[in-house]
Enzyme design. Structure first.
Site, mmCIF file in Angstrom:
data_model
loop_
_atom_site.group_PDB
_atom_site.id
_atom_site.type_symbol
_atom_site.label_atom_id
_atom_site.label_comp_id
_atom_site.label_asym_id
_atom_site.label_seq_id
_atom_site.Cartn_x
_atom_site.Cartn_y
_atom_site.Cartn_z
ATOM 1 N N HIS A 214 0.827 -1.211 0.000
ATOM 2 C CA HIS A 214 0.000 0.000 0.000
ATOM 3 C C HIS A 214 0.854 1.250 0.000
ATOM 4 O O HIS A 214 0.450 2.290 -0.512
ATOM 5 C CB HIS A 214 -0.997 -0.039 1.149
ATOM 6 C CG HIS A 214 -2.123 -0.972 0.851
ATOM 7 N ND1 HIS A 214 -2.195 -2.230 1.375
ATOM 8 C CD2 HIS A 214 -3.168 -0.846 0.002
ATOM 9 C CE1 HIS A 214 -3.257 -2.840 0.891
ATOM 10 N NE2 HIS A 214 -3.867 -2.029 0.049
ATOM 11 N N GLU A 455 -10.342 -11.521 -4.800
ATOM 12 C CA GLU A 455 -8.900 -11.350 -4.566
ATOM 13 C C GLU A 455 -8.317 -12.482 -3.728
ATOM 14 O O GLU A 455 -7.171 -12.430 -3.318
ATOM 15 C CB GLU A 455 -8.609 -9.983 -3.945
ATOM 16 C CG GLU A 455 -9.473 -9.612 -2.765
ATOM 17 C CD GLU A 455 -9.233 -8.181 -2.270
ATOM 18 O OE1 GLU A 455 -8.266 -7.543 -2.706
ATOM 19 O OE2 GLU A 455 -10.012 -7.719 -1.429
ATOM 20 N N ASP A 479 -3.871 -8.564 -4.335
ATOM 21 C CA ASP A 479 -4.036 -9.623 -3.344
ATOM 22 C C ASP A 479 -4.179 -10.983 -4.009
ATOM 23 O O ASP A 479 -3.694 -11.980 -3.479
ATOM 24 C CB ASP A 479 -5.248 -9.337 -2.450
ATOM 25 C CG ASP A 479 -4.882 -8.343 -1.360
ATOM 26 O OD1 ASP A 479 -3.828 -8.536 -0.741
ATOM 27 O OD2 ASP A 479 -5.626 -7.374 -1.166
ATOM 28 N N CYS A 526 -9.232 -4.034 -10.636
ATOM 29 C CA CYS A 526 -8.857 -2.767 -9.984
ATOM 30 C C CYS A 526 -7.512 -2.864 -9.285
ATOM 31 O O CYS A 526 -7.088 -1.934 -8.613
ATOM 32 C CB CYS A 526 -9.942 -2.317 -9.013
ATOM 33 S SG CYS A 526 -10.160 -3.445 -7.630
HETATM 34 C C1 PEP Z 1 -6.037 -5.507 -4.830
HETATM 35 O O1 PEP Z 1 -5.828 -6.303 -3.900
HETATM 36 O O2 PEP Z 1 -5.678 -5.707 -5.999
HETATM 37 C C2 PEP Z 1 -6.740 -4.236 -4.573
HETATM 38 C C3 PEP Z 1 -7.126 -3.460 -5.548
HETATM 39 O O3 PEP Z 1 -6.928 -3.882 -3.280
HETATM 40 P P1 PEP Z 1 -5.766 -3.377 -2.325
HETATM 41 O O4 PEP Z 1 -4.539 -3.109 -3.153
HETATM 42 O O5 PEP Z 1 -6.244 -2.139 -1.656
HETATM 43 O O6 PEP Z 1 -5.593 -4.522 -1.378
HETATM 44 MG MG MG Z 2 -6.865 -6.089 -2.054
#
Ligand code: PEP
Ligand code: MG
Length: 594
Positions: A214, A455, A479, A526
């Site tokens: 993140h 995910e 994920d 996403c």
């Molecule tokens: C992902 O896991 O791809 C996602 C978009 O969520 P995050 O990166 O916030 O875990």
């Molecule tokens: Mg995620």
């Protein structure tokens, strides 16, 4: 959190540390572009000095040496404050003032003198004794931000120690108005990056971190070049050194020579020009060569980023990571504050969809003071699991989202679902939130769509549970890859294993897209993969028609879509799905992008 602002003021972009060789360090670039600027180290130094006795008749001299050192540091800090170039980050002045305040604190400027008088010890030792007392006090402070100011105390003390040892102080060169700063850290937490938001740094580099951590995602959202997993950069780079951060290649040049610097300045100018050209695509509809429409949506972390999404002509918000509203603060946002944040984004986007993901806390994102040390945080009480364990917190958020749905085209997205039971519980809580709004006569959009993130491999493989129970799906590749390949996305030691091109990942993706499409359930990606232009045609070839990514990537991906031959992409993807040979897969990837 800037460290030692004086050094930054005193070394301009041409102020590479004299006599140091130029060298390069390799890591993983997490965004595009090139940054050139001075290194700013986030570091905590050790305070170790020798301890010796002074004779009673030497005390007066020791005291005056101490006073002179304090006076010299005060003069240095004040001189640096006067030299701050126009346009420098606002916090630079703040940090200099903070250092002046620390210096003026009687624990550092007066109490050591008492020790010199009573214990007949040398000034440096007396100072470090007092510094330790002060640092212990900081250790007990509850407020994390203030607690972290310990490092500033250490820096001030180090400066005084340097003055006491008679080492020459810095001689300030003429101020450089364009003294860009590159933050060099061992690691940064997502909360750190949130605190940096809105400040002007030219780049970030860290020793640790993976490309989909993140922290990396946030650094990318700041729109500045950043590199992670540099391993020892923090030890190798010195404060104030000139750095070139080539985030596209994942390379840092330390003390580049004149020719390399000129080359990188040229590349920087070229990439700016390319970005300006891309901007011309803003008004163009995203479609492949045969006219197939593709929706390009934006990911945002904080409400004010919606302007950037609109500016880059996003077809909507495909992922609003709502948990960032909750990070780095003492009081959690109440229902009204959340509602205002969601309403703002919904109203800016008008009829375009705004997909608000419910809280994805846990793993590497924790509420202040509430970090639970789980044995295995990525596999622990994270995202929907945490929300179902804290139903009151979840209901507050659900009510806020529902209320905002009255002001635009809002949708709910639930992260990390893995079981039918979790889905049922979630839908029941949404129904409960609706009932409570009905009882209070508060309006909301009754047909608000509810989607789920796919995910976790289990959810991908048991997809029917989710295509039946939800209105749309969104694939979180960050994920999905982490859990499929069993690699902690925040751990740089296994970052090399992160591979969207792994046959298992490709097959899972193709499976989810095919099954969701066959069931008539819209599906998006996403995760970071959606914004990586190298994978655009792979995903198109698998049948994906909705991509959600950081706004900075939207136009580049649009350009790739516009030049894509869908039939050709489908044929190459079919071949990709038949092979497990990594070399062949890479060759096919090159072919699809050729
Ligand atoms: C992902 O896991 O791809 C996602 C978009 O969520 P995050 O990166 O916030 O875990
Ligand atoms: Mg995620």
């Amino acid at each position: 959190m800037l460290r030692d602002p004086v050094a930054a003021v005193q070394s301009g972009p041409s102020g590479a540390v004299a006599g140091r060789m130029s060298f390069t360090i390799h890591g993983i670039g997490v965004s595009q572009g090139i940054a050139i600027g001075c290194a700013h180290l986030l570091s905590v130094a050790q305070l170790e000095v020798s301890h010796y006795q002074v004779q009673p008749d030497e005390v007066a001299e020791e005291l005056s040496r101490f006073d002179a050192a304090i006076a010299r540091v005060r003069a240095e800090l004040s001189a640096a404050a006067a030299l701050i170039p126009e346009g420098a980050p606002a916090e630079m002045e703040g940090f200099l003032n903070l250092h002046l305040m620390i210096l003026a604190d009687s624990t550092l400027s007066e109490a050591p003198k008492e020790l010199i008088r009573t214990q007949l010890c040398n000034a440096a030792y007396a100072l470090t004794q007092q510094a330790e007392t002060l640092l212990e006090q900081f250790e007990r402070i509850e407020d994390e931000y203030l607690r972290e100011r310990k490092a500033d105390v250490i820096q001030v003390v180090e400066r005084v120690l340097k003055a006491l040892s008679g080492q020459p102080g810095h001689l300030p060169p003429p101020p450089q108005p364009d003294a860009d700063i590159i933050l060099v850290a061992r690691d940064l937490s997502p909360t750190d990056v949130i605190l940096f938001k809105g400040h002007r740094f030219a780049g970030f580099i860290t020793d640790l971190g993976g490309t989909t951590s993140h922290t990396a995602i946030l650094a990318r959202s700041l729109g500045i070049p950043s590199i992670v997993a540099l391993h020892h950069a923090h030890q190798l780079i010195r404060e104030g050194e000139l750095l070139v951060v080539d985030s596209t290649q994942g390379v840092v040049l330390v003390n580049p020579d004149a020719a390399a610097l000129a080359e990188y300045r040229l590349r920087q100018a070229q990439s700016r020009l390319e970005r300006e050209k891309l901007y011309l695509l803003k008004a163009t509809r995203a479609a492949t060569l045969d006219g197939t429409r593709v929706e390009l949506l934006a990911n945002i972390e904080l409400p004010d980023e919606v302007d950037r999404a609109r500016d880059h002509a996003a077809a909507g918000i495909g992922l609003f990571r709502s948990e960032f509203l909750f990070l780095g603060r003492d009081e959690l946002p109440d229902e009204d504050e959340q509602f205002e944040a969601y309403r703002h984004v919904a109203s800016v986007m008008g009829e375009r969809p705004v997909t608000i993901r419910t809280l994805d806390l846990g793993a590497d994102k924790h509420l202040k003071g509430a970090a639970r040390v789980a044995p295995n945080p990525a596999l622990g009480l994270r995202a929907i699991r945490l929300c179902l364990a804290e139903p009151q917190m979840f209901l507050r958020q659900l009510r806020a989202i529902l209320r905002a749905s009255n002001y635009g085209n809002v949708r709910i997205l639930v992260p990390m679902l893995s079981t039918a039971h979790e889905l049922r519980q979630t839908l029941e809580l949404i129904a409960e939130a609706k009932r409570s709004l009905d009882a209070a006569g508060i309006p909301y959009r009754r047909d608000m769509a509810v989607g789920g993130m796919i995910e976790i491999p289990a959810a991908a493989l048991a997809l029917r549970t989710f295509t039946r129970g939800l209105d749309f799906l969104s694939i979180g590749t960050n994920d999905l890859i982490q859990y499929t390949l069993a690699i902690d996305r925040t751990d740089d030691a296994v970052a090399y294993l992160y591979d969207p091109l792994h046959p298992a990942v490709l097959r899972l993706l193709a499976h989810i897209i095919r099954r969701a499409t066959a069931a008539g359930v819209p599906v998006a990606v996403c995760g970071e993969m959606a914004g990586e232009v190298g994978f655009t045609r792979v995903l198109l070839g698998m049948g994906l028609r909705q991509f959600s990514m950081h706004p900075a990537n939207l136009l580049e991906v649009k350009q790739r879509v516009l030049t894509s031959d869908l039939g050709g992409a489908q044929r190459v993807v079919a071949q990709m799905l038949r092979t497990e040979d990594p070399d062949k897969l890479r060759a096919l990837l090159a072919r699809i992008n050729g």
